[in-house]
Design a protein around this motif. Sequence first.
Motif, mmCIF file in Angstrom:
data_model
loop_
_atom_site.group_PDB
_atom_site.id
_atom_site.type_symbol
_atom_site.label_atom_id
_atom_site.label_comp_id
_atom_site.label_asym_id
_atom_site.label_seq_id
_atom_site.Cartn_x
_atom_site.Cartn_y
_atom_site.Cartn_z
ATOM 1 N N ILE A 223 11.139 -34.089 50.639
ATOM 2 C CA ILE A 223 11.551 -34.442 49.281
ATOM 3 C C ILE A 223 10.521 -33.958 48.268
ATOM 4 O O ILE A 223 10.865 -33.390 47.223
ATOM 5 N N VAL A 224 9.241 -34.160 48.579
ATOM 6 C CA VAL A 224 8.177 -33.710 47.674
ATOM 7 C C VAL A 224 8.174 -32.188 47.565
ATOM 8 O O VAL A 224 8.057 -31.623 46.465
ATOM 9 N N VAL A 225 8.317 -31.510 48.704
ATOM 10 C CA VAL A 225 8.342 -30.037 48.705
ATOM 11 C C VAL A 225 9.513 -29.530 47.880
ATOM 12 O O VAL A 225 9.368 -28.619 47.062
ATOM 13 N N ALA A 226 10.688 -30.130 48.063
ATOM 14 C CA ALA A 226 11.866 -29.701 47.309
ATOM 15 C C ALA A 226 11.678 -29.921 45.812
ATOM 16 O O ALA A 226 12.084 -29.090 44.992
ATOM 17 N N SER A 227 11.050 -31.026 45.433
ATOM 18 C CA SER A 227 10.795 -31.305 44.019
ATOM 19 C C SER A 227 9.904 -30.244 43.406
ATOM 20 O O SER A 227 10.132 -29.791 42.271
ATOM 21 N N LEU A 228 8.876 -29.840 44.154
ATOM 22 C CA LEU A 228 7.892 -28.894 43.617
ATOM 23 C C LEU A 228 8.415 -27.460 43.582
ATOM 24 O O LEU A 228 8.158 -26.732 42.621
ATOM 25 N N ILE A 229 9.165 -27.049 44.599
ATOM 26 C CA ILE A 229 9.598 -25.650 44.627
ATOM 27 C C ILE A 229 10.695 -25.385 43.609
ATOM 28 O O ILE A 229 10.967 -24.234 43.265
ATOM 29 N N GLY A 230 11.324 -26.444 43.092
ATOM 30 C CA GLY A 230 12.337 -26.241 42.066
ATOM 31 C C GLY A 230 11.766 -25.683 40.781
ATOM 32 O O GLY A 230 12.468 -24.983 40.039
ATOM 33 N N ILE A 231 10.485 -25.955 40.481
ATOM 34 C CA ILE A 231 9.883 -25.522 39.214
ATOM 35 C C ILE A 231 9.819 -24.001 39.117
ATOM 36 O O ILE A 231 10.326 -23.425 38.157
ATOM 37 N N PRO A 232 9.215 -23.298 40.068
ATOM 38 C CA PRO A 232 9.202 -21.836 39.939
ATOM 39 C C PRO A 232 10.553 -21.185 40.204
ATOM 40 O O PRO A 232 10.795 -20.054 39.773
ATOM 41 N N LEU A 233 11.468 -21.887 40.903
ATOM 42 C CA LEU A 233 12.768 -21.287 41.204
ATOM 43 C C LEU A 233 13.655 -21.158 39.974
ATOM 44 O O LEU A 233 14.507 -20.278 39.912
ATOM 45 N N TYR A 234 13.482 -22.019 38.964
ATOM 46 C CA TYR A 234 14.336 -22.070 37.779
ATOM 47 C C TYR A 234 15.803 -22.123 38.193
ATOM 48 O O TYR A 234 16.576 -21.193 38.006
ATOM 49 N N LEU A 235 16.192 -23.247 38.763
ATOM 50 C CA LEU A 235 17.560 -23.419 39.235
ATOM 51 C C LEU A 235 18.498 -23.791 38.094
ATOM 52 O O LEU A 235 18.312 -24.820 37.454
ATOM 53 N N ARG A 236 19.453 -22.960 37.822
ATOM 54 C CA ARG A 236 20.551 -23.367 36.954
ATOM 55 C C ARG A 236 21.526 -24.172 37.804
ATOM 56 O O ARG A 236 21.802 -23.828 38.952
ATOM 57 N N ILE A 237 22.052 -25.246 37.225
ATOM 58 C CA ILE A 237 22.910 -26.140 37.992
ATOM 59 C C ILE A 237 24.133 -25.401 38.526
ATOM 60 O O ILE A 237 24.635 -25.701 39.613
ATOM 61 N N GLU A 238 24.613 -24.397 37.774
ATOM 62 C CA GLU A 238 25.790 -23.643 38.203
ATOM 63 C C GLU A 238 25.528 -22.864 39.493
ATOM 64 O O GLU A 238 26.439 -22.615 40.274
ATOM 65 N N MET A 239 24.265 -22.456 39.688
ATOM 66 C CA MET A 239 23.901 -21.722 40.895
ATOM 67 C C MET A 239 23.453 -22.661 42.006
ATOM 68 O O MET A 239 23.643 -22.385 43.185
#
Length: 306
Positions: A223-239
């Motif tokens: 959960i912590v890893v997923a929270s952190l890797i989202g920042i550089p990934l720039y996930l748009r909700i549509e994707m």
Amino acid sequence: MDATLAIALNEFFYVAKGLVVIIAIVSVLTGLMREYIPQDKLQATLTKHDKWGTLLGALFGMLTPFCSAAVVPVTMAMASMGASLGTVMSFIISAPLCNFIVLAMIYAAFGLKITVVYFLITFTAAVLGGFLIAKSPWRNEIKRGDELEDTKTTGCSSNTVKTCGGTPTSRSRMRNAMAGAWSLFKRIIPYVLLGAAISGFSAAYLPADLVEKYVGGDGMQSIVVASLIGIPLYLRIEMAIPLLNVLIAKGMGLGAALALIIGGTGASLPEIALVSAVLKRKAVIAFVGIVLTTAIIGGAIFQYVI
């Protein structure tokens, strides 16, 4: 046709057709809302009722499905009108995380129960985060006057607080609403199709053991890893939504999936850079901290409680 390619294409068309319908409906609702609910008046209301500012800021964010770039002129207008940092903070947390486009897509992917819990977590975080920053020593860490960067906006249909002159007729307002809906639909749909394509490719070619290794299982680490890797990934909700359905099927925990959504859509690097135009350094740090804390706590709730 190669069996693996067939799996990829089937996944793409299955995901795309459902999301296109959802986005079309939400785009029309958004166009109507923007035309018939004047956002300049909403922003003025935020500055007049400071006692309820954080709640109103979070509600305003929920009703304004802006992209990251459009958040800046809106928050600048709020700051120049005298809105408190707490109100602004609640808005910039709520706008990307629990606007109704996000909620509609989560509902389409995960169902009503997950959507309701997700909304309660993110909306509460927006209100509470704004309240805490307003009561902290950092409550003045917002730019005012000359400190605000000059952001130019044009057009009646842009996501700004400006309106064009003249008294609109019912026909012109409906035409403007539909034009806004079409503009929003065109802006979002490429990301939806790209997300569906990534989903199809991942369903066919992404090794399940790779997913399980890094974000699989039910441990807090994932959960912590997923929270952190989202920042550089720039996930748009549509994707993100189509992709996460595949990752969950390959072993990603629900908690890690929702943590990735919250972290990636709420505090991505572009989002951080853009809000820095309005917030001072300590407030930016607080913003990132609130979003990441929400991602981790929310992920834990989805993993261990739901």
